[in-house]
Structure formats: C-alpha cells, structure tokens
Design a protein around this motif. Structure first.
Motif, PDB file in Angstrom:
ATOM      1  N   GLU A 140      29.479 -83.357  55.284  1.00  0.00           N
ATOM      2  CA  GLU A 140      28.570 -82.262  56.007  1.00  0.00           C
ATOM      3  C   GLU A 140      29.444 -81.172  56.453  1.00  0.00           C
ATOM      4  O   GLU A 140      29.022 -79.930  56.325  1.00  0.00           O
ATOM      5  CB  GLU A 140      28.083 -83.142  57.128  1.00  0.00           C
ATOM      6  N   SER A 162      14.441 -86.990  47.170  1.00  0.00           N
ATOM      7  CA  SER A 162      15.118 -86.640  48.356  1.00  0.00           C
ATOM      8  C   SER A 162      14.758 -87.734  49.621  1.00  0.00           C
ATOM      9  O   SER A 162      13.616 -88.291  49.524  1.00  0.00           O
ATOM     10  CB  SER A 162      14.995 -85.397  48.817  1.00  0.00           C
ATOM     11  N   SER A 163      15.305 -87.418  50.548  1.00  0.00           N
ATOM     12  CA  SER A 163      14.903 -88.562  51.759  1.00  0.00           C
ATOM     13  C   SER A 163      13.853 -88.129  52.426  1.00  0.00           C
ATOM     14  O   SER A 163      13.323 -88.974  53.259  1.00  0.00           O
ATOM     15  CB  SER A 163      16.382 -88.308  52.765  1.00  0.00           C
ATOM     16  N   ILE A 164      13.247 -86.958  52.187  1.00  0.00           N
ATOM     17  CA  ILE A 164      11.848 -86.441  52.766  1.00  0.00           C
ATOM     18  C   ILE A 164      10.902 -86.707  51.770  1.00  0.00           C
ATOM     19  O   ILE A 164       9.818 -86.383  51.875  1.00  0.00           O
ATOM     20  CB  ILE A 164      12.003 -85.144  53.426  1.00  0.00           C
ATOM     21  N   GLY A 165      11.121 -87.311  50.670  1.00  0.00           N
ATOM     22  CA  GLY A 165      10.315 -87.768  49.652  1.00  0.00           C
ATOM     23  C   GLY A 165       9.807 -86.590  48.803  1.00  0.00           C
ATOM     24  O   GLY A 165       9.013 -86.732  47.779  1.00  0.00           O
ATOM     25  N   VAL A 225      21.736 -86.176  62.452  1.00  0.00           N
ATOM     26  CA  VAL A 225      21.344 -85.466  60.839  1.00  0.00           C
ATOM     27  C   VAL A 225      20.110 -86.463  60.139  1.00  0.00           C
ATOM     28  O   VAL A 225      19.306 -85.854  60.189  1.00  0.00           O
ATOM     29  CB  VAL A 225      22.884 -85.777  60.325  1.00  0.00           C
ATOM     30  N   ARG A 235      16.380 -85.804  58.682  1.00  0.00           N
ATOM     31  CA  ARG A 235      15.879 -85.977  57.040  1.00  0.00           C
ATOM     32  C   ARG A 235      14.907 -87.302  56.920  1.00  0.00           C
ATOM     33  O   ARG A 235      15.167 -87.512  55.657  1.00  0.00           O
ATOM     34  CB  ARG A 235      17.320 -86.086  56.548  1.00  0.00           C
ATOM     35  N   ASN A 236      14.205 -87.536  57.932  1.00  0.00           N
ATOM     36  CA  ASN A 236      12.987 -88.598  57.724  1.00  0.00           C
ATOM     37  C   ASN A 236      11.969 -88.436  57.147  1.00  0.00           C
ATOM     38  O   ASN A 236      11.254 -87.379  57.554  1.00  0.00           O
ATOM     39  CB  ASN A 236      13.020 -89.260  59.053  1.00  0.00           C
ATOM     40  N   GLU A 237      11.744 -88.986  56.158  1.00  0.00           N
ATOM     41  CA  GLU A 237      10.305 -88.710  55.418  1.00  0.00           C
ATOM     42  C   GLU A 237       9.249 -88.634  56.266  1.00  0.00           C
ATOM     43  O   GLU A 237       8.388 -87.777  56.105  1.00  0.00           O
ATOM     44  CB  GLU A 237      10.207 -89.519  54.035  1.00  0.00           C
ATOM     45  N   ALA A 262       9.059 -85.586  58.517  1.00  0.00           N
ATOM     46  CA  ALA A 262       8.846 -84.549  57.820  1.00  0.00           C
ATOM     47  C   ALA A 262       7.281 -84.528  57.563  1.00  0.00           C
ATOM     48  O   ALA A 262       6.755 -83.363  57.556  1.00  0.00           O
ATOM     49  CB  ALA A 262       9.636 -84.479  56.522  1.00  0.00           C
ATOM     50  N   ARG A 263       6.853 -85.615  57.076  1.00  0.00           N
ATOM     51  CA  ARG A 263       5.325 -85.532  56.650  1.00  0.00           C
ATOM     52  C   ARG A 263       4.441 -85.296  57.804  1.00  0.00           C
ATOM     53  O   ARG A 263       3.430 -84.629  57.658  1.00  0.00           O
ATOM     54  CB  ARG A 263       5.045 -86.929  55.871  1.00  0.00           C
ATOM     55  N   PRO A 293      15.770 -80.742  57.180  1.00  0.00           N
ATOM     56  CA  PRO A 293      14.466 -80.684  56.791  1.00  0.00           C
ATOM     57  C   PRO A 293      13.428 -80.737  57.955  1.00  0.00           C
ATOM     58  O   PRO A 293      12.518 -79.685  57.946  1.00  0.00           O
ATOM     59  CB  PRO A 293      14.159 -81.801  55.738  1.00  0.00           C
TER      60      PRO A 293
END
Lengths: 350, 373
Positions: free
Chosen positions: A271, A330-333, B4, B8-10, B13-14, B222
């Motif tokens: 990072e 990716s980690s956010i799908g 961090v 970056r958690n799905e 984010a959704r 994200p």
C-alpha cells in the motif's frame, strides 16, 4: 546487514588472515584458484574426482534441465540469502516441470574484494540447501571480475532432474474446469528484498518465503494424482504466471481476490509503495492446476505443508481469440483484468 | 488491514451502490480530480456499480501526467550531467520527454535514483559532497510539504550540493480552469482526500459557491469513492452546491497547518504549464527568492541553455489533453491500445499507474466492456 544466518561451526578453510578478500588471482587458474577449489568448494560440496566434466548416472532416460542466474542484492536478506536462493530457485524450476531434482552445476562470478568470509557463508548455505532438497552439486566454475564490475557475487546454477511418471506437466495440458491451488501467502520475497534495499522499516520484519517446493511436488506426483500444470511465482508474481499459462494454453482464467492470502505486513508495505501484491516476486510459492477429480486430495496434501494454501480460481474456458485472458473478481465483487506487467513495478508518487 | 479492508468490503460497497441508485433521478456528470481515485475506480470497477445515470469523468490529478514535456527534457538534461545524482519518485522515470525518458537516460549512464522521500536526497548529498544531488520535485499539494522540508533542512544544515527541479502543481486552479471552460460538462467534483489532508478544504468552499458546484472531499478506497459519489449526488438532486467532507478520518477543514506554514515559507504561487492542457495561471509553486540557491534550473542555467532541447510538439494522435480535461475518455483515442501502450506510451497518462489511459489499458482491455463512442 545480515539476517538469521545459520550458526556455522566450521570456520572458513581459506586462511582469512592471508586472504581476507577474493583476489583476481582466485579466478586466474593458478595456485590461489586451486586452493579455493580444493579447500573451500570441493570439500563443502563433496565433489568427487575433479576433471573437466562430472560424469553421472541417470535412473531414467527422460530428464529435465533448467538454468537460472541469481543476482539478488543484498546477498543476505530476512528469510534467506543468495546461496540458498540459487539452489531452491533451480530446484523449484525442475519441480515445476514434474522432475525430481538430482544434480546441480554452480557457476560463481565473484567481484574482486569480496570478503572471503561472505563467500564461505554463501557456499555453506548452498550446501545446506542442496542437502535439504536432495540435489547433489556435481560441478562448478569460478570467475573473478575487477572490483566495480560485479555486485559481490553472481551465481548461475543449472539443474538436472528426472521424470518418473507418465504425466505431461505443462501449460498446454491445462483444461477448462481446472482448479488453481496456491500453496501459501503472496509477496513476501519481493517485499523483504525491497524493504532491505530501500531501508524501509516496518513494525514487523518481512521475511522472504524462499523455500524448496520439490518434496511436495514429488509427493503429489508419486501419489498418482492427475495434475495438469505447476508454475512457480517468481519474477512478475502470480499475475505474470497466470498470464503466461493463459497465453500458452489459450484459455481464460478467473481468480478471486478474497481467496488469495496476503499477510498484513506485505499488504501494508505494498500500500505504501503503490505495489500490487499480485505482481510481487515469491521464491517458495507455486500454483497447481488440477482437474476437479484430483482437487480434494491435492488441496489436502498442499495444505498439510502450509495451512494458508487455498483454491484461488478456475480455468473458465477456452479463449475465443486464443490470446488468453486472466480476470479477477475484486473484493467488492466487480471484475477486472489481471494483465501482464509492463516493465517493472515503479513506486508511485502519492 | 485496519482502515483499508473495511473500505474494500463488498457488502458495504453494494449498500452504497443501492443507496445511490435510490436517490438518483436524472443524469449527473461527476469528475474525480485525483489520479489515485481514477486508479481505484477502474481497478475495482466502481463505475460498474453505479446507476446508468451517473457518468464519471477522470480529471487532471495525476502529477506524472501533467508535468510539462519541457520539464521532463530539463530533468533528462540534468540527469545526463556527469557530476549529477538525479533523484526522482519512481513513476516519473518512464514518462516520455521529447526524445526519451529518464529510464533510458539511466541505461545510457546517467546516475538516476528512485527515492521515496525527498529527505533521502539530503542524506545522499551529505554522502557525496563532491557531487550535485538534484531532486525532481513533482506532485500536487500532497508531496509539497516533503519537498519543502528538504529545502528547509538543506538551508538549515547548509547542504550546498542539493537542489530541486520544481514541477509542483496546485489542484484548485486546475478545477477553476475546468469549470471556467465553455466546454465544461462537470456538475460535481470529488476532491482529493490526501491533498485536503494537507491543505484543508476552505478553498474548495469558495469554488463550490462561485461556480455553484458540489464538491466532496473523498478518500481512495472503493467504499470511500462510492460514499463520495453518493454525497455528491445527494446535493445535486436537491440543487445544493456545498463543500462536504467524506474523508473525515484524515481531513479536517483547516488541514495540516504546520505543513501549510512550511510550504508558505519555502514556496510562492507561480503560473505553470500543464502537459496537454497549457498554462494555468497561479497553478504552480516555485521557490521563494530566499531559497533560489536551491533551484536546479538556476544553478545549472548555463548547462541547461547549452542543451536546450527543441521540444517536439505533442504527438498528434495523443489526445491526453482532452482526456485530462474530462472531454474525452481513453478509448476515444485512435492510438489507445494500438500505437500507444504502457510499453510504448505516446502520452503521459499511459505511463503512470494513476494515468487514466494506463488504468483503462491495464484493467479494461478486451474484457468485453461496451464503451459508448
């Protein structure tokens, strides 16, 4: 700076008070060179009759040969050194082609002025690594270059191994539906070297993952498991290895970011520097392409050596344009391309 | 990793993506200023999660991309001087000047070194008193404090063989230049979280008011970006135009005042050429008079005049200027992915990982994503 070098009981066989450093004459063909070979190399590597070439027996007619050069700087780093690396690297390349490593040649290019003690430590580390992997060092060569024209020690090793099974372990054997197993966490070797080289300090020292992979590979093959391909994740990391195979086999591969183990300290260092762990070099990591029927047993065996091993993805199909494509969830799908690296990874500005 | 992974958690984010879809009633065009955000958006496919009404435009906030070609040529000339150790952040090394880049100068014998911190150059200068150490001072307000500290320390410690080639640029004047342009289609901005960590966001409040445009100070993960877009659209939908702060875990309104004082001490605001865009007044930083002895362009004036390059024009195929102003997207360029690739970049946005073209090339080529043309 030196890290965790093994405690060597033996002292350097070359009288350090007379020859504390490597001289040009140590590669000159005269008495000093013979002293170096007869007192330092030959007894350590247990070399047999010295002649212009080593003569050996092979148990099978199908053999694998590979060569690699090692120029790592610094020579000693957390988790390894150039000596063990030059053995494990070549042993791993043999293993990746499904071969049992047998013999190794060693070419040294030494820089005038190198501390003799350093050479001695590297040579001992090589012997220990060779013994640990069951490969025999059988022949070698030494050249000394002028001060300033080398970087301490460069090592080339060539390995010979034998193929003792009927499988064709190669990228072209990979098929749609194959699952991909990674044998542990990613990115430690590259970041360990980077941290030492650039004087970066983190809370925990990142240790290289440098290690031999041959015993596990031999075990997988000896158990008669159907394996399509192995690939080690050295320069260019996981991303480059996957791309090379996708291109060679004309396939599409999808991996899952959350399935790929990366340790906290490596993630943090990446990072900070703007690096992607997928592209960072490893020296003890490899991927295995297996058909579903072999998956459970292969995973169990690989996990028995490293509990972080995991299924990271799958071959999703034949590539329509025959070019090969690697994508990652990716980690956010979302999905993105994992491309081959362009040039080297450069630390970004901010 | 703390601070961090949770961004970056799905699932989170959704949640933001669906909240955003819930409040969006009409098309909106939002520009993320910073190249780091562009990189995140393309890398994580954040635009895939947005409702179709939202268009993101990638702004000029990649310091590598906007550094003028003349300055790159100047850097290469300095690096080629036999007595110079030329230090740079890593991703400047591959940016093409008129004829070549710093990496090829290095291969051809120039002493070019990658540094992570300008203060490392002072150490180098002390270790090499008989040589000149030049630092290529590139970056927005984010990297300025570190350069300023290096110059300040060089003066304090009387390190005479250290100097900087200054290419520092400022974000707010670039935003104003975009907003003042008759072609401007930007309706809202995501401001760069790290720039505001240093500078605060009072300046942005004035811009929001003057141009009646919402600005959200936004982070780089994200979830940060999705939340930033959500906050921006929430304002747009009710015709508000304020400056809001999404990146509260790093940014406060006043910013880092110690860093600002140091910048004030060392630098003054000057006009600056932006690659592909042209000159923007009051958009750069130059050394103040009392520090000009650390200015490499003055120290090596004679040498630089001797090798003054006749700068070739920008390659005609390259539309990076329009890309950086948000008028076009990388895939609108005929050279994109063909004549222009990361291995053979025509323009700077194809070089840096933060450049819009490189981001699209790296994460989008051939993935079958349909682009509107």
């Amino acid at each position: 700076m030196k890290y965790e070098q093994t405690d060597f009981n033996l002292s350097c066989p070359i009288p350090l008070d007379r020859y504390p450093q490597v001289l040009l004459a140590h590669g000159g063909g005269g008495k000093l060179m013979h002293q170096l070979i007869n007192q330092l190399f030959a007894p350590t590597f247990q070399l047999g009759v010295q002649h212009d070439a080593a003569i050996v027996n092979l148990p099978t007619s199908k053999i694998a040969i590979t060569t690699d050069s090692y120029v790592v700087h610094p020579l000693f780093f957390p988790g390894g050194d150039i000596g063990s690396l030059s053995v494990y690297g070549t042993v791993n390349d043999l293993a990746m082609s499904g071969a049992r490593p047998l013999y190794l040649s060693v070419g040294f290019i030494l820089e005038e002025g190198l501390a003799m003690e350093t050479l001695w430590q590297v040579v001992q580390s090589m012997q220990q690594a060779a013994a640990a992997t069951g490969i025999q060092i059988i022949t070698g060569d030494t050249k000394v270059v002028d001060r300033g024209k080398g970087d301490g020690i460069f090592i080339n090793t060539t390995g010979v191994g034998v193929i003792e099974h009927e499988q064709f372990i190669a990228p072209t054997s990979v098929e749609p539906g194959d699952l991909i197993i990674l044998n542990g966490d990613l990115g430690r070797h590259g970041m360990a070297i980077m941290a030492v080289r650039e004087g970066l300090e983190f809370e925990t020292t990142i240790k290289s993952d440098s290690a031999p992979c041959s015993s596990l590979v031999i075990k997988l093959l000896a158990d008669g498991l159907n394996i399509h391909c192995f690939r080690d994740l050295t320069r260019g990391g996981l991303a480059s290895a996957l791309n090379e195979i996708a291109i060679a086999a004309g396939i599409t591969i999808e991996i899952k970011e959350t399935a790929i183990p990366v340790r906290e300290e490596v993630r943090g260092a990446c990072e900070i520097l703007g690096f992607d762990p997928l592209y960072v070099a490893n020296e003890g990591r490899f991927i295995t392409f297996v058909p579903e029927a072999s998956l459970d047993q292969a995973l169990k065996m690989i996990k028995s050596q490293n509990s972080e091993a995991n299924i990271i993805g799958q071959v999703t199909g034949k590539s329509t344009d025959q070019i090969g494509l690697v994508t990652m969830q990716s980690s956010i799908g979302t999905t993105r391309i994992i491309d081959m690296l362009s040039g080297q990874q450069l630390p970004r500005i901010c | 990793m703390k601070f961090v992974c949770e961004y970056r958690n799905e699932e989170t984010a959704r949640e933001y993506a669906s909240a955003l879809a819930g409040i969006t009633t009409q098309p909106w065009t939002i520009m993320e200023i910073c190249g780091g955000q562009t990189h995140s958006i393309v890398k994580y496919g954040i635009d895939e999660l947005l409702p179709p009404e939202i268009t993101l435009i990638h702004g000029p906030g990649c310091p590598v991309c906007v550094t003028a070609i003349e300055l790159i040529d100047c850097a290469i000339s300095l690096a080629n001087l036999p007595n110079v150790i030329f230090c740079s952040f890593g991703d400047m090394l591959r940016v093409p000047g008129t004829n070549r880049d710093l990496l090829s100068a290095k291969a051809a014998s120039a002493d070019v070194r990658i540094v992570y911190n300008p203060l490392d150059c002072l150490k180098l200068a002390k270790e090499n008193r008989d040589r000149q150490v030049v630092f290529f001072a590139v970056g927005f307000e984010t990297t300025v404090p570190a350069t300023a500290m290096a110059v300040y320390q060089a003066k304090q410690q009387n390190i005479a063989n250290f100097s900087i080639l200054t290419a520092h640029v400022l974000v707010p004047p670039a935003m104003e230049a975009i907003l003042a342009s008759p072609n401007c289609v930007v309706q809202g901005f995501l401001a760069a979280g790290h720039v505001c960590t240093v500078m605060g966001y009072a300046e942005y409040e004035a811009i929001a008011k003057k141009y009646q445009v919402p600005i959200v100070v936004t982070g780089f993960e994200p979830v940060d970006i999705l939340q930033g877009i959500y906050m921006c659209v929430r304002q747009l939908e009710v015709r508000k135009a304020e400056c809001e702060n999404q990146y509260t875990r790093s940014v406060c309104r006043e910013g880092n005042q110690t860093a600002q004082q140091l910048i004030q001490e060392i630098f003054e605001v000057i006009p600056r050429q932006w690659r592909g865009i042209g000159e923007i007044s009051q958009s750069g930083l130059g050394l103040r008079n009392k520090y000009t002895r650390f200015d490499a362009s003055q120290r090596f004036q004679t040498e630089l005049n001797l090798v003054k390059s006749d700068c070739a024009d920008f390659p005609t195929e390259c539309i990076s200027g329009e890309i950086m102003q948000g008028i076009k997207k990388p895939y609108h360029c005929d050279a994109f992915g063909k004549k222009c690739t990361p291995e053979h970049p025509l323009g700077a946005p194809m070089v840096s990982s933060e450049g819009a073209c490189a981001a699209y090339y790296r994460y989008r080529q051939g993935i079958g994503i349909k682009y509107e043309v």
